[in-house]
Write an enzyme that holds these catalytic residues in place. Structure first.
Site, PDB file in Angstrom:
ATOM      1  N   LYS A 196      68.690  51.316  62.561  1.00 50.78           N
ATOM      2  CA  LYS A 196      68.314  50.481  61.424  1.00 50.78           C
ATOM      3  C   LYS A 196      68.987  49.125  61.585  1.00 50.78           C
ATOM      4  CE  LYS A 196      68.441  50.054  56.419  1.00 50.78           C
ATOM      5  NZ  LYS A 196      68.613  50.732  55.126  1.00 50.78           N
ATOM      6  N   ARG A 206      64.772  45.215  47.934  1.00 49.95           N
ATOM      7  CA  ARG A 206      65.971  45.008  47.115  1.00 49.95           C
ATOM      8  C   ARG A 206      65.576  44.495  45.736  1.00 49.95           C
ATOM      9  NH1 ARG A 206      69.593  42.426  52.067  1.00 49.95           N
ATOM     10  NH2 ARG A 206      69.610  44.331  53.340  1.00 49.95           N
ATOM     11  N   LYS A 218      74.732  42.894  55.444  1.00 47.10           N
ATOM     12  CA  LYS A 218      74.941  44.274  55.883  1.00 47.10           C
ATOM     13  C   LYS A 218      75.209  44.365  57.386  1.00 47.10           C
ATOM     14  CE  LYS A 218      72.455  46.340  51.983  1.00 47.10           C
ATOM     15  NZ  LYS A 218      71.581  47.451  51.537  1.00 47.10           N
ATOM     16  N   GLU A 234      72.723  54.805  69.463  1.00 45.09           N
ATOM     17  CA  GLU A 234      72.782  55.262  68.068  1.00 45.09           C
ATOM     18  C   GLU A 234      71.905  56.510  67.871  1.00 45.09           C
ATOM     19  OE1 GLU A 234      74.269  54.542  65.308  1.00 45.09           O
ATOM     20  OE2 GLU A 234      75.104  52.528  65.500  1.00 45.09           O
ATOM     21  N   LYS A 249      63.883  51.238  62.205  1.00 45.43           N
ATOM     22  CA  LYS A 249      63.555  50.422  61.042  1.00 45.43           C
ATOM     23  C   LYS A 249      64.147  49.027  61.202  1.00 45.43           C
ATOM     24  CE  LYS A 249      64.487  50.321  56.117  1.00 45.43           C
ATOM     25  NZ  LYS A 249      65.162  50.969  55.019  1.00 45.43           N
ATOM     26  N   TYR A 314      54.223  51.571  52.722  1.00 47.59           N
ATOM     27  CA  TYR A 314      53.690  51.319  51.375  1.00 47.59           C
ATOM     28  C   TYR A 314      52.167  51.255  51.401  1.00 47.59           C
ATOM     29  CZ  TYR A 314      58.587  50.273  50.899  1.00 47.59           C
ATOM     30  OH  TYR A 314      59.945  50.392  50.936  1.00 47.59           O
TER      31      TYR A 314
HETATM   32  C1  PBG Z   1      69.128  50.749  51.756  1.00 47.81           C
HETATM   33  C2  PBG Z   1      67.685  50.739  52.116  1.00 47.81           C
HETATM   34  C3  PBG Z   1      66.950  49.575  52.353  1.00 47.81           C
HETATM   35  C4  PBG Z   1      65.662  49.980  52.619  1.00 47.81           C
HETATM   36  C5  PBG Z   1      65.620  51.367  52.547  1.00 47.81           C
HETATM   37  N1  PBG Z   1      66.891  51.822  52.235  1.00 47.81           N
HETATM   38  C6  PBG Z   1      67.339  48.153  52.269  1.00 47.81           C
HETATM   39  C7  PBG Z   1      68.582  47.726  52.886  1.00 47.81           C
HETATM   40  O1  PBG Z   1      69.098  48.315  53.840  1.00 47.81           O
HETATM   41  O2  PBG Z   1      69.123  46.741  52.373  1.00 47.81           O
HETATM   42  C8  PBG Z   1      64.565  49.006  52.915  1.00 47.81           C
HETATM   43  C9  PBG Z   1      63.188  49.482  52.840  1.00 47.81           C
HETATM   44  C10 PBG Z   1      62.196  48.383  52.800  1.00 47.81           C
HETATM   45  O3  PBG Z   1      62.502  47.192  52.938  1.00 47.81           O
HETATM   46  O4  PBG Z   1      61.024  48.726  52.618  1.00 47.81           O
HETATM   47  N2  PBG Z   1      69.806  51.925  51.940  1.00 47.81           N
END
Ligand code: PBG
Length: 324
Positions: A196, A206, A218, A234, A249, A314
């Protein structure tokens, strides 16, 4: 002209093209993210995700029945936590009567066969808006892992089929697997967000959960988008630690990583077609610059072609309708 090979032979009709298509989408490829909020009969459109909504639990249950009838087989739950329940340790995440836990139960009661996955990370519950516990400005790994393991057990106890840790702390897959075993949850799977990346494309998500980081970014836990080999490291570690499914992701700017991971592991690979990727297609379609339905199918097919066995998106419902 005499040609011994004419590649256009296999492209000349839609019947032939469908026979030789290497990649075919099916509704069971998709994981449907759902945003749930406290209340009754609520359907709130997310401003930066046109056509996508936060639903109250009653409406979520009705939607899950609808999704099942379209051939969709898996949902991934996210809850919006009220501000007054957020704290440094995200302790609402462990509440056996919390919105997540109630949602899991209600969905499994209503549609028992629907595969329910749950987000495991602290950001929606953290007063700091980070995926882990923040102490003196630092996102502390080991304390966070302990909370995530308890959170996973709590979701399993409520009936979750898979927990999906999206936090990128070190050692969390092993800790979660051990906690599930210790509590006799031997049928609960783990879908690990293994590679990720720290991405600007998470913005709309968010907004949906009101979970933007309160300070900083992050980048000390999510991966640097300059890196490819690190994604394999990872992912292999997560497989070793007990993941059942691994994830890459975001998806679209990371198709090379999906392929790299697919070639490296012997378990299913998922990819998350994230909120910013959704928003870009919606925005261009709204301007009349692209054909939305065609863009959806081309995008999802590309993600699958790159190596994703499963796609969190989505667009799941629209795509299922287009495929059906
Ligand atoms: C956070 C999380 C995020 C998403 C899923 N879980 C955002 C982030 O890491 O700040 C993002 C999913 C998306 O953008 O569709 N645990």
């Amino acid at each position: 002209m005499i040609l011994m090979r004419r590649n256009r032979i296999l492209r000349q009709s839609s019947a032939i093209r469908s026979m030789v298509a290497e990649t075919k989408l099916s509704p069971s490829d998709f994981i449907v993210p759902l945003f749930i909020e406290e209340g009754n009969n609520l359907k709130v459109e997310i401003a930066s995700m046109p056509g996508y909504y936060r639903l109250s639990l009653d409406n979520t249950v009705a939607e899950v029945k609808n999704l099942w009838s379209l051939g969709l087989r898996c949902v991934l739950l996210f809850v919006k936590c009220a501000d007054n329940l957020k704290d440094q340790y995200g302790k609402e995440a462990l509440n056996p009567n919390g919105l997540m836990q109630r949602s899991i139960k209600a969905i499994k009661d209503a549609v028992p066969e629907m595969v329910v996955m749950t987000d495991v990370a602290l950001d929606p519950f953290s007063s700091d808006g980070h995926d882990g516990v923040v102490i003196n400005g630092e996102i502390v790994n080991d304390i966070t892992v302990d909370v995530l393991a308890q959170m996973s057990v709590s979701h399993a106890a409520a009936g979750a089929d898979f927990v999906a840790p999206s936090d990128m702390m070190d050692g969390r897959i092993a800790a979660i697997r051990q906690a599930l075993e210790a509590n006799h949850f031997t049928k609960t799977g783990i879908m690990a967000y293994s590679a990720k990346y720290a991405s600007c494309f998470y913005g709309p998500f968010r907004d949906a959960l009101d979970s933007a980081p309160g300070f900083g970014d992050k980048k000390t836990y999510q991966m640097d988008y300059c890196n490819r080999i690190e994604a394999v490291k990872e992912t292999l570690m997560d497989v070793e630690e007990g993941a059942d499914i691994v994830m890459v992701k975001p998806a679209l700017a990371y198709l090379d990583i999906i392929r790299e991971v697919k070639n490296a592991v012997d378990i299913p690979v998922s990819a998350y077609n994230i909120s910013g990727e959704y928003a870009m297609i919606k925005a261009a379609a709204k301007m009349g610059w692209i054909d939305e339905n065609k863009a959806i199918l081309e995008t999802l097919t590309a993600i699958k072609r790159s190596g994703a066995d499963l796609i969190a998106t989505y667009f799941a419902k629209e795509a299922a309708m287009l495929i059906n």
